[in-house]
Design a protein around this motif. Structure first.
Motif, PDB file in Angstrom:
ATOM      1  N   GLY A 291     -28.322 -41.971 -43.400  1.00  0.00           N
ATOM      2  CA  GLY A 291     -27.050 -41.360 -42.993  1.00  0.00           C
ATOM      3  C   GLY A 291     -26.065 -41.560 -44.130  1.00  0.00           C
ATOM      4  O   GLY A 291     -25.722 -42.692 -44.469  1.00  0.00           O
ATOM      5  N   ALA A 292     -25.662 -40.452 -44.744  1.00  0.00           N
ATOM      6  CA  ALA A 292     -24.828 -40.553 -45.949  1.00  0.00           C
ATOM      7  C   ALA A 292     -23.418 -40.050 -45.682  1.00  0.00           C
ATOM      8  O   ALA A 292     -22.780 -39.470 -46.542  1.00  0.00           O
ATOM      9  N   GLY A 293     -22.929 -40.306 -44.452  1.00  0.00           N
ATOM     10  CA  GLY A 293     -21.569 -39.877 -44.109  1.00  0.00           C
ATOM     11  C   GLY A 293     -20.550 -40.907 -44.534  1.00  0.00           C
ATOM     12  O   GLY A 293     -20.749 -41.654 -45.509  1.00  0.00           O
ATOM     13  N   MET A 295     -19.607 -43.817 -43.346  1.00  0.00           N
ATOM     14  CA  MET A 295     -20.027 -45.216 -43.429  1.00  0.00           C
ATOM     15  C   MET A 295     -21.210 -45.401 -44.362  1.00  0.00           C
ATOM     16  O   MET A 295     -21.250 -46.338 -45.151  1.00  0.00           O
ATOM     17  N   THR A 315     -30.413 -36.067 -43.784  1.00  0.00           N
ATOM     18  CA  THR A 315     -31.050 -34.765 -43.609  1.00  0.00           C
ATOM     19  C   THR A 315     -30.239 -33.670 -44.289  1.00  0.00           C
ATOM     20  O   THR A 315     -30.745 -32.583 -44.549  1.00  0.00           O
ATOM     21  N   ASP A 316     -28.992 -33.976 -44.575  1.00  0.00           N
ATOM     22  CA  ASP A 316     -28.077 -32.974 -45.131  1.00  0.00           C
ATOM     23  C   ASP A 316     -27.890 -33.222 -46.638  1.00  0.00           C
ATOM     24  O   ASP A 316     -27.339 -34.247 -47.041  1.00  0.00           O
ATOM     25  N   ALA A 362     -26.938 -45.490 -40.437  1.00  0.00           N
ATOM     26  CA  ALA A 362     -25.549 -45.041 -40.351  1.00  0.00           C
ATOM     27  C   ALA A 362     -25.528 -43.555 -40.012  1.00  0.00           C
ATOM     28  O   ALA A 362     -24.748 -42.787 -40.561  1.00  0.00           O
ATOM     29  N   VAL A 363     -26.448 -43.158 -39.100  1.00  0.00           N
ATOM     30  CA  VAL A 363     -26.464 -41.746 -38.678  1.00  0.00           C
ATOM     31  C   VAL A 363     -25.450 -41.570 -37.556  1.00  0.00           C
ATOM     32  O   VAL A 363     -24.801 -42.531 -37.122  1.00  0.00           O
ATOM     33  N   PHE A 364     -25.323 -40.338 -37.040  1.00  0.00           N
ATOM     34  CA  PHE A 364     -24.325 -40.041 -36.004  1.00  0.00           C
ATOM     35  C   PHE A 364     -24.391 -41.057 -34.865  1.00  0.00           C
ATOM     36  O   PHE A 364     -25.469 -41.537 -34.500  1.00  0.00           O
ATOM     37  N   GLU A 365     -23.236 -41.294 -34.250  1.00  0.00           N
ATOM     38  CA  GLU A 365     -23.166 -42.219 -33.115  1.00  0.00           C
ATOM     39  C   GLU A 365     -23.662 -41.497 -31.863  1.00  0.00           C
ATOM     40  O   GLU A 365     -22.874 -41.018 -31.026  1.00  0.00           O
ATOM     41  N   LYS A 370     -30.271 -41.844 -32.559  1.00  0.00           N
ATOM     42  CA  LYS A 370     -30.622 -43.172 -33.088  1.00  0.00           C
ATOM     43  C   LYS A 370     -32.002 -43.608 -32.578  1.00  0.00           C
ATOM     44  O   LYS A 370     -32.794 -44.179 -33.326  1.00  0.00           O
ATOM     45  N   SER A 392     -21.344 -48.550 -33.547  1.00  0.00           N
ATOM     46  CA  SER A 392     -20.098 -49.199 -33.143  1.00  0.00           C
ATOM     47  C   SER A 392     -20.119 -49.538 -31.667  1.00  0.00           C
ATOM     48  O   SER A 392     -19.517 -50.525 -31.238  1.00  0.00           O
ATOM     49  N   HIS A 413     -22.793 -54.434 -38.188  1.00  0.00           N
ATOM     50  CA  HIS A 413     -21.663 -53.535 -37.933  1.00  0.00           C
ATOM     51  C   HIS A 413     -20.602 -53.715 -39.006  1.00  0.00           C
ATOM     52  O   HIS A 413     -19.874 -54.714 -39.026  1.00  0.00           O
TER      53      HIS A 413
HETATM   54  N1  LIG Z   1     -16.487 -44.089 -39.189  1.00  0.00           N
HETATM   55  C1  LIG Z   1     -16.195 -45.356 -38.966  1.00  0.00           C
HETATM   56  O1  LIG Z   1     -15.046 -45.809 -39.154  1.00  0.00           O
HETATM   57  C2  LIG Z   1     -17.271 -46.287 -38.491  1.00  0.00           C
HETATM   58  C3  LIG Z   1     -17.061 -47.668 -38.575  1.00  0.00           C
HETATM   59  C4  LIG Z   1     -18.082 -48.543 -38.210  1.00  0.00           C
HETATM   60  C5  LIG Z   1     -19.280 -48.028 -37.744  1.00  0.00           C
HETATM   61  N2  LIG Z   1     -19.455 -46.683 -37.652  1.00  0.00           N
HETATM   62  C6  LIG Z   1     -20.769 -46.201 -37.189  1.00  0.00           C
HETATM   63  O2  LIG Z   1     -21.501 -45.754 -38.318  1.00  0.00           O
HETATM   64  C7  LIG Z   1     -22.384 -44.684 -37.949  1.00  0.00           C
HETATM   65  C8  LIG Z   1     -22.084 -43.485 -38.830  1.00  0.00           C
HETATM   66  O3  LIG Z   1     -20.730 -43.115 -38.668  1.00  0.00           O
HETATM   67  P1  LIG Z   1     -19.999 -42.166 -39.714  1.00  0.00           P
HETATM   68  O4  LIG Z   1     -18.570 -42.155 -39.354  1.00  0.00           O
HETATM   69  O5  LIG Z   1     -20.411 -42.538 -41.094  1.00  0.00           O
HETATM   70  O6  LIG Z   1     -20.644 -40.747 -39.342  1.00  0.00           O
HETATM   71  P2  LIG Z   1     -20.662 -39.410 -40.204  1.00  0.00           P
HETATM   72  O7  LIG Z   1     -20.664 -38.297 -39.232  1.00  0.00           O
HETATM   73  O8  LIG Z   1     -19.611 -39.433 -41.253  1.00  0.00           O
HETATM   74  O9  LIG Z   1     -22.070 -39.474 -40.951  1.00  0.00           O
HETATM   75  C9  LIG Z   1     -23.307 -39.438 -40.308  1.00  0.00           C
HETATM   76  C10 LIG Z   1     -24.347 -38.910 -41.288  1.00  0.00           C
HETATM   77  O10 LIG Z   1     -25.622 -39.095 -40.698  1.00  0.00           O
HETATM   78  C11 LIG Z   1     -26.427 -37.957 -41.068  1.00  0.00           C
HETATM   79  N3  LIG Z   1     -27.517 -37.879 -40.110  1.00  0.00           N
HETATM   80  C12 LIG Z   1     -27.448 -37.557 -38.811  1.00  0.00           C
HETATM   81  N4  LIG Z   1     -28.669 -37.653 -38.261  1.00  0.00           N
HETATM   82  C13 LIG Z   1     -29.516 -38.049 -39.232  1.00  0.00           C
HETATM   83  C14 LIG Z   1     -30.894 -38.361 -39.275  1.00  0.00           C
HETATM   84  N5  LIG Z   1     -31.652 -38.279 -38.200  1.00  0.00           N
HETATM   85  N6  LIG Z   1     -31.420 -38.749 -40.446  1.00  0.00           N
HETATM   86  C15 LIG Z   1     -30.670 -38.847 -41.541  1.00  0.00           C
HETATM   87  N7  LIG Z   1     -29.353 -38.579 -41.554  1.00  0.00           N
HETATM   88  C16 LIG Z   1     -28.787 -38.197 -40.408  1.00  0.00           C
HETATM   89  C17 LIG Z   1     -25.481 -36.799 -41.023  1.00  0.00           C
HETATM   90  O11 LIG Z   1     -25.958 -35.711 -41.792  1.00  0.00           O
HETATM   91  C18 LIG Z   1     -24.203 -37.419 -41.591  1.00  0.00           C
HETATM   92  O12 LIG Z   1     -24.139 -37.218 -42.986  1.00  0.00           O
HETATM   93  C19 LIG Z   1     -22.126 -44.444 -36.474  1.00  0.00           C
HETATM   94  O13 LIG Z   1     -23.081 -45.158 -35.743  1.00  0.00           O
HETATM   95  C20 LIG Z   1     -20.735 -45.000 -36.257  1.00  0.00           C
HETATM   96  O14 LIG Z   1     -20.507 -45.431 -34.934  1.00  0.00           O
HETATM   97  C21 LIG Z   1     -18.487 -45.801 -38.024  1.00  0.00           C
END
Ligand SMILES: NC(=O)c1ccc[n+]([C@@H]2O[C@H](COP(=O)([O-])OP(=O)(O)OC[C@H]3O[C@@H](n4cnc5c(N)ncnc54)[C@H](O)[C@@H]3O)[C@@H](O)[C@H]2O)c1
Length: 682
Positions: A291-293, A295, A315-316, A362-365, A370, A392, A413
């Motif tokens: 997950g390269a978003g 986080m 995946t993206d 760190a994929v979608f919540e 997951k 989270s 976390h």
């Molecule tokens: N954003 C925050 O402030 C924060 C803080 C702590 C924890 N988190 C947790 O971190 C995780 C990610 O959050 P985020 O904000 O970075 O999300 P985000 O939407 O920015 O990024 C998620 C990434 O995961 C990728 N993805 C989705 N499914 C996938 C798969 N099956 N295989 C590979 N890649 C996949 C997506 O393409 C996307 O790039 C969540 O569980 C969230 O609860 C987020």
């Protein structure tokens, strides 16, 4: 135990400090040093003295446990005065750390000789105090007032080479520091810094440094005192400046602020100890972040910076290339762009994870996504790899249940942005093995983070308490406050930003999505503020849409109160038949802190956090709760009993069922007693 021994080498006395583990200064060390120095003074054949420390360090800081009460005599200035008054040269032979009192002791010597492991500095401002044994008086004489203020005001740890360049270490040697120190003790002349003049000061330069450290140090009293102390070193006689410095040091040491900062110091140690285990960790060399978003990118940056071979997969493709850019920028900002070669991006999960020692999700919540991911990880990772999730809020036991050996599943976390934020909650599931815990603890250390041990539970520790804080702020809006009034009160209290400004910055849609997810299971008797939902429905998602709790003008960063929000709030109050009241800043702060304290009690009772100090540490490190207050619980422990019972009562009146699943609790009853007991213990 002898904490200071002495032996002779051809007329030179070698005084060796031996106070494991780091040779911290203590009453025993000071007494022993003074006794030895006085004995040496009466030794006719004495030609010189070398002071050194046993083991890796010279003399690192002070035993902070002594700082809670009056300091027993002799105090450090008396030891340094004895060094200065000896008729023979005194040499500091510095290996490893010479910090705080240790560096002040070295500055009292006539010459400082160090190895390449030496690190000197005056980190006192980190503890809400200023140097108290001549640091602010002698260092300006050695390096100039502006440079000294910079080093003191930023608590800089100065490594050997830089110390030699600055002249805070006179000479660096490769190996035989004692041999060179003995020679110097026989040949050098006395150089008492206290007797020297401060080099000419450029007022503009001094002013620039003072402004910078005031800003960095949030204008806290000890920062202002540090500036005043260095200024006195220039304007007053050294002896007068020393007396004034000691008086300020003692006053600050006894303040609530310094006590809170010492508490956090010990809290950090306790958290590390609670994460520690007798089980050896598995070696971790290769880390894969899935997950390269938001986080994933910053977790990858943290991983690369810590020296792990790091793979990022998503995946993206576009997300992967954005993440690469984020990591490269972070590495450049950290001055380590060359580390980029330790990072690989790979869209295919099987190849990305097959050689990983640790995988971080760190994929979608989303629970289904997951669970599917962890099934794939079970298939494609080596049997011993640790599988961590950055979720989270989701149930880690559930996520882990899809892995054949769920003992290797754990929560790591991180907090946004993960390469800068210091907190990691290390979440233990019902199945997590001691080896996985030990490995996670080792990873936390390597990343240079502060880890707290947590158990599975909605929002774990920090997010859950922050949610209680946010909820109470929203209740206050309905009850009569404006967003800007609450933000102002909390900024005044010490937060860098108020909760509504933060919400606008992060985006209101994240919390909105969570509220929608929880809607079906929400207790219908619980007070629910609809205003954030109404803002989102109106497309006001925060800064990114140009409007949220505030309107954004000009560059899009200047928040201004918005009459449309005021109208929306007033309509909601009318709909709920709430007659708005006015609140002063003190009441606002009391209510939000009491709400956090009550939530903390539940977190402790549920066993999600291990200790009260872990909760304070989490809020300070994860959510920038003002560190000089020590965290919500420490702050509450410094308030009066009336403050506490009023706060608890107000929170209960704000929503009698919010803090108890079973229904209303009598505020004067068991909960107040529990709170008092917990606060008395910290
Ligand atoms: N954003 C925050 O402030 C924060 C803080 C702590 C924890 N988190 C947790 O971190 C995780 C990610 O959050 P985020 O904000 O970075 O999300 P985000 O939407 O920015 O990024 C998620 C990434 O995961 C990728 N993805 C989705 N499914 C996938 C798969 N099956 N295989 C590979 N890649 C996949 C997506 O393409 C996307 O790039 C969540 O569980 C969230 O609860 C987020």
């Amino acid at each position: 135990m002898t904490v200071c021994s002495s032996r002779f080498d051809n007329g030179v006395a070698i005084l060796t400090i031996d106070n494991p583990p780091v040779n911290a200064g203590s009453h025993a060390v000071r007494s022993a040093l003074l006794t030895e120095l006085r004995r040496l003074r009466a030794t006719p054949e004495l030609r010189g003295v070398v002071i050194t420390g046993v083991g890796a360090n010279f003399y690192s800081g002070s035993d902070l446990k002594e700082f809670d009460g009056p300091l027993a005599e002799p105090q450090l200035p008396a030891v340094i005065a004895e060094i200065e008054s000896l008729p023979v040269p005194v040499v500091a032979a510095i290996r490893g750390l010479a910090l705080g009192g240790g560096f002040e002791l070295a500055l009292g010597c006539d010459i400082r000789i160090g190895t390449h492991t030496a690190v000197v500095g005056l980190p006192e401002v980190n503890l809400g105090i200023i140097p108290g044994a001549g640091g602010t008086v002698r260092l300006p004489r050695l390096v100039g007032a502006a440079q000294a203020l910079d080093l003191i005001g930023t608590a800089t740890r100065i490594p050997a080479e830089q110390a030699a360049d600055l002249g805070t270490i006179d000479e660096l040697v490769d190996e035989d520091v004692m041999g060179r120190a003995l020679e110097a003790a026989r040949t050098c002349t006395k150089r008492i810094l206290r007797h020297e003049a401060v080099p000419p000061v450029d007022p503009a330069e001094f002013g620039e440094v003072a402004d910078r450290i005031k800003q960095k140090g949030r204008n806290r009293p000890h920062i202002l005192e540090a500036i005043a102390a260095v200024r006195r070193a220039v304007t007053n006689s050294a002896d007068d400046a020393l007396v004034a410095e000691r008086e300020v040091f003692t006053r600050l040491r006894e303040s609530d602020e310094a006590a809170s900062l010492r508490y956090l110091f010990f809290a950090e140690r306790a958290a590390a100890k609670s994460l520690g285990s007798a089980t050896p960790p598995r070696p971790v060399d290769a880390v894969t972040v899935v997950g390269a978003g938001t986080m994933g990118a910053s977790i990858a940056a943290a991983s690369v910076l810590a020296g792990y071979r790091t793979t990022i997969t998503d995946t993206d493709e576009a997300a992967l290339s954005r993440a690469r850019g984020v990591v490269e920028t972070a590495l450049t900002k950290a001055g380590r762009p060359e580390l980029a070669e330790h990072m690989v991006t790979d869209r295919a999960l099987p190849t990305a994870v097959h050689a990983a020692d640790l995988v971080i999700d760190a994929v979608f919540e989303d629970l289904d996504i997951k669970r599917a991911l962890f099934r794939d990880l079970d298939r494609h990772t080596s049997a011993g790899a640790i599988l961590a999730s950055n979720t989270s809020y989701l149930d880690l036991d559930d996520i882990g249940s899809v892995v054949a050996d769920s003992s290797r599943v754990i929560g790591l976390h991180f907090f946004n942005p993960a390469h800068l934020n210091k907190l990691i909650e290390v979440v233990e599931t019902a199945k997590t093995s001691p080896e996985a815990m030990a490995t996670a603890a080792q990873v936390v250390r390597t990343l240079g983070k502060v880890g707290i041990r947590a158990r599975v539970g909605e929002g774990f520790v920090a997010n859950r308490i922050y949610a209680a804080y946010r909820a109470q702020c929203e209740f206050l809006i309905e009850d009569g406050c404006t967003p800007e009034q609450i933000d102002r009160a909390l900024v005044e209290f010490g937060f860098a930003m108020g909760p509504f400004a933060v919400a606008d910055m992060s985006g209101l849609d994240i919390a909105w999505a969570r509220r929608k997810r929880l809607a079906a299971t929400r207790n219908p008797r619980q007070r629910y503020v609809h205003i954030p939902d109404l803002l989102c429905e109106a497309g006001r998602l925060g800064r990114k849409t140009g409007a949220g709790w505030y309107a954004y003008e000009g560059d899009g960063h200047t928040a201004v109160p918005d009459p449309a929000v005021t109208a929306l709030i007033e309509a909601e109050r009318a709909r709920k038949k709430i007659v708005p009241r006015s609140f002063d800043e003190e009441t606002i702060v009391r209510r939000v802190i009491a709400a956090m304290v009550l939530e903390a009690m539940d977190v402790l009772e549920d066993g999600v956090a291990t200790s009260a100090s872990d909760i304070d540490l989490a809020m300070v490190k994860g959510f920038a709760f003002p560190r000089w207050h020590g965290g919500p619980l420490k702050f509450a422990s410094h308030q009066t009993s009336t403050w506490l019972s009023t706060g608890i009562q107000e929170v209960h009146q704000s929503c009698p069922v919010t803090f108890s699943a079973e229904g209303p609790i009598t505020p004067s009853g068991a909960i107040t007693t529990t709170v008092r007991e917990v606060l008395a213990g910290i």
